[in-house]
Design a protein around this motif. Sequence first.
Motif, PDB file in Angstrom:
ATOM      1  N   TYR A   1      30.598 -37.079  26.203  1.00 22.54           N
ATOM      2  CA  TYR A   1      30.651 -35.756  25.583  1.00 22.54           C
ATOM      3  C   TYR A   1      29.715 -35.723  24.375  1.00 22.54           C
ATOM      4  CZ  TYR A   1      35.240 -35.886  27.961  1.00 22.54           C
ATOM      5  OH  TYR A   1      36.262 -36.027  28.867  1.00 22.54           O
ATOM      6  N   THR A   2      28.915 -34.690  24.279  1.00 19.21           N
ATOM      7  CA  THR A   2      28.061 -34.508  23.120  1.00 19.21           C
ATOM      8  C   THR A   2      27.866 -32.999  22.904  1.00 19.21           C
ATOM      9  OG1 THR A   2      25.985 -35.177  22.036  1.00 19.21           O
ATOM     10  CG2 THR A   2      25.869 -34.679  24.395  1.00 19.21           C
ATOM     11  N   PHE A   3      26.911 -32.631  22.080  1.00 18.86           N
ATOM     12  CA  PHE A   3      26.651 -31.230  21.775  1.00 18.86           C
ATOM     13  C   PHE A   3      25.201 -31.089  21.342  1.00 18.86           C
ATOM     14  CE2 PHE A   3      28.950 -33.339  18.275  1.00 18.86           C
ATOM     15  CZ  PHE A   3      27.907 -33.483  17.380  1.00 18.86           C
ATOM     16  N   GLN A   4      24.745 -29.865  21.284  1.00 20.71           N
ATOM     17  CA  GLN A   4      23.436 -29.569  20.706  1.00 20.71           C
ATOM     18  C   GLN A   4      23.642 -29.296  19.218  1.00 20.71           C
ATOM     19  OE1 GLN A   4      22.634 -26.173  23.139  1.00 20.71           O
ATOM     20  NE2 GLN A   4      21.537 -27.346  24.690  1.00 20.71           N
ATOM     21  N   GLU A   5      23.093 -30.155  18.390  1.00 23.29           N
ATOM     22  CA  GLU A   5      23.253 -29.981  16.940  1.00 23.29           C
ATOM     23  C   GLU A   5      22.230 -28.941  16.475  1.00 23.29           C
ATOM     24  OE1 GLU A   5      23.704 -32.613  12.853  1.00 23.29           O
ATOM     25  OE2 GLU A   5      23.936 -33.555  14.813  1.00 23.29           O
ATOM     26  N   ARG A   6      22.664 -27.680  16.509  1.00 23.95           N
ATOM     27  CA  ARG A   6      21.788 -26.546  16.197  1.00 23.95           C
ATOM     28  C   ARG A   6      22.544 -25.557  15.313  1.00 23.95           C
ATOM     29  NH1 ARG A   6      19.016 -24.561  21.785  1.00 23.95           N
ATOM     30  NH2 ARG A   6      17.046 -24.643  20.640  1.00 23.95           N
ATOM     31  N   LEU A   7      21.767 -24.744  14.585  1.00 28.31           N
ATOM     32  CA  LEU A   7      22.354 -23.685  13.785  1.00 28.31           C
ATOM     33  C   LEU A   7      23.122 -22.709  14.678  1.00 28.31           C
ATOM     34  CD1 LEU A   7      19.247 -23.031  11.522  1.00 28.31           C
ATOM     35  CD2 LEU A   7      21.418 -24.007  10.734  1.00 28.31           C
ATOM     36  N   GLN A   8      24.111 -22.030  14.109  1.00 23.32           N
ATOM     37  CA  GLN A   8      24.925 -21.109  14.891  1.00 23.32           C
ATOM     38  C   GLN A   8      24.073 -20.024  15.544  1.00 23.32           C
ATOM     39  OE1 GLN A   8      27.988 -18.931  12.720  1.00 23.32           O
ATOM     40  NE2 GLN A   8      29.277 -18.851  14.535  1.00 23.32           N
ATOM     41  N   ALA A   9      23.026 -19.576  14.853  1.00 25.81           N
ATOM     42  CA  ALA A   9      22.173 -18.513  15.385  1.00 25.81           C
ATOM     43  C   ALA A   9      21.455 -18.933  16.663  1.00 25.81           C
ATOM     44  CB  ALA A   9      21.151 -18.093  14.329  1.00 25.81           C
ATOM     45  N   LEU A  10      21.340 -20.246  16.899  1.00 23.61           N
ATOM     46  CA  LEU A  10      20.655 -20.745  18.093  1.00 23.61           C
ATOM     47  C   LEU A  10      21.619 -21.035  19.240  1.00 23.61           C
ATOM     48  CD1 LEU A  10      18.032 -23.123  16.420  1.00 23.61           C
ATOM     49  CD2 LEU A  10      17.686 -20.805  17.296  1.00 23.61           C
ATOM     50  N   GLY A  11      22.902 -20.761  19.053  1.00 25.06           N
ATOM     51  CA  GLY A  11      23.869 -20.890  20.140  1.00 25.06           C
ATOM     52  C   GLY A  11      24.081 -22.315  20.624  1.00 25.06           C
ATOM     53  N   PRO A  12      24.529 -23.237  19.768  1.00 27.59           N
ATOM     54  CA  PRO A  12      24.763 -24.617  20.218  1.00 27.59           C
ATOM     55  C   PRO A  12      25.824 -24.683  21.315  1.00 27.59           C
ATOM     56  CG  PRO A  12      25.826 -24.230  18.095  1.00 27.59           C
ATOM     57  CD  PRO A  12      24.981 -23.022  18.375  1.00 27.59           C
ATOM     58  N   ARG A  13      25.728 -25.729  22.148  1.00 24.53           N
ATOM     59  CA  ARG A  13      26.659 -25.863  23.268  1.00 24.53           C
ATOM     60  C   ARG A  13      27.258 -27.269  23.298  1.00 24.53           C
ATOM     61  NH1 ARG A  13      26.750 -21.469  26.270  1.00 24.53           N
ATOM     62  NH2 ARG A  13      27.833 -22.493  27.999  1.00 24.53           N
ATOM     63  N   LEU A  14      28.481 -27.313  23.790  1.00 24.97           N
ATOM     64  CA  LEU A  14      29.162 -28.572  24.071  1.00 24.97           C
ATOM     65  C   LEU A  14      28.747 -29.026  25.462  1.00 24.97           C
ATOM     66  CD1 LEU A  14      31.434 -30.706  23.513  1.00 24.97           C
ATOM     67  CD2 LEU A  14      33.029 -29.058  24.509  1.00 24.97           C
ATOM     68  N   LEU A  15      28.382 -30.310  25.602  1.00 27.02           N
ATOM     69  CA  LEU A  15      27.873 -30.833  26.866  1.00 27.02           C
ATOM     70  C   LEU A  15      28.752 -31.978  27.361  1.00 27.02           C
ATOM     71  CD1 LEU A  15      24.087 -31.024  25.913  1.00 27.02           C
ATOM     72  CD2 LEU A  15      25.287 -29.114  27.018  1.00 27.02           C
TER      73      LEU A  15
END
Length: 348
Positions: free
Chosen positions: A59-73
Amino acid sequence: MNFYTSSYTEHVGPGLSGNGVGIQYFNINNETSEITLAHSHDTINPGYFTLNPRHQLLYTFQERLQALGPRLLCFQTNLGHLELVGSLEINGGLPCHILHIKKYDCLIVSCYETGNFLKYDLDENGVPLPFSQNIKYSGGSINKDRQEGPHAHLAHYDEAHDLLLLTDLGNDKIYSLKYQNARFEQVAEVSIPAGGGPRHLVQHPNNNYCFVSNEMTGNISILKWENEAWQWIKNVSVMTQDHNNVASASAIKLSKDGRFIYCGVRSTNSISILHFDVKKEDLTLIDEVPTLGITPRDFEISPDGSMLIVGNQDSASMVSFSIQETTGKLELIEKVEGIRSVCCVKFE
C-alpha cells in the motif's frame, strides 16, 4: 534478504522534489551483503508505504498537494513485481505516512498539508475500500512558519495498550485513540515542548516507553506509560554539531532489544545513535555517523537486526551499514550510487 524503496518522481511541495523512478525492489547477497536492483516500477511520487504479507500487497499513495488529487494505491506483489489492483481518492493533501493495522483490518493515511488522518477499511482480499473516517484537528503552535495549523505526520498502533497513536507536527501533540464501534475515538493526548514538531515515533519492546523524533529541534521526546496514559518525561538532543538553528530530524528506529535508538538528521546528513538506560529513563548520544550523502530522509533496520540501509534523497545514493550488536554502532558495508530520490525503505 530483500527490500523495497519508494522515491519522489516530481515536485512535491516547497523545497521538496525528486527525479526517482517510483518503487524499486532490491536483493541482498546473504554471503557478501552486496545490494543489487531486481525490479523497478514506475508510479507517481510514491511516498511512504507499508506491506500486507497475508495478501501479498503493498500500500502506498501519491504524495501530492490536495489540488493535484492524490490517490491511495494498492499493488499485488510477487518477488518485487507489482500489479496495481486498487486506486482510491485521498481526501487530503500531501499524504506522508501509511499504517496497516492488522487487528482492525484497516489503513491509516496521514495527510501533512491538510492535517487530517484517513481510515480506510479493507475488503476480504485486503484491497482498500473508500475512506470510512476522517480524523481532523485544528490549532497550531509557536513556529508560525511551520506550525500555522495541524500537520499530520504518522500513525502508530500501540498493540500492548490497544491504542492508535497519531503524531501532529503542527500542534506539538501525540493523540491516543481507541477503536469503538468501527471508529477511532480520542481518549487522551500528550503535548511535547512547544516548537519541536513531532514527526515519527517508535515503541520500546517493553511497551512502557515511546521515543518521538522532533523534526524542528532535533530532539527525541521520551514518553512513558503511566496512570493508564502516555506522559512526556524529557527531551534529549540527537546532535552535537551546529545546525544553524535549523534542525531537521527525520526517521527514528529502534534496535530489536530496545537498547539503541537511531535517528536520521537531514541538517547534518548523519544518523545519530543513542543508548537507552531503562533504569535511569535516559538517552545518551554515543555516535553521529555520516550517511555519505545528502538528506537521509528514511532508513530501515533488517528483520534480524544486523543491517541498516539509508536512502540519501538528494544525492542519488543508498548506503548499507552493519550494526554491532554489543555497541549499537554502525560500520560501512557499501554505498550504492544512482538510486535517486529515495523517501522510504522497508524490508520484505
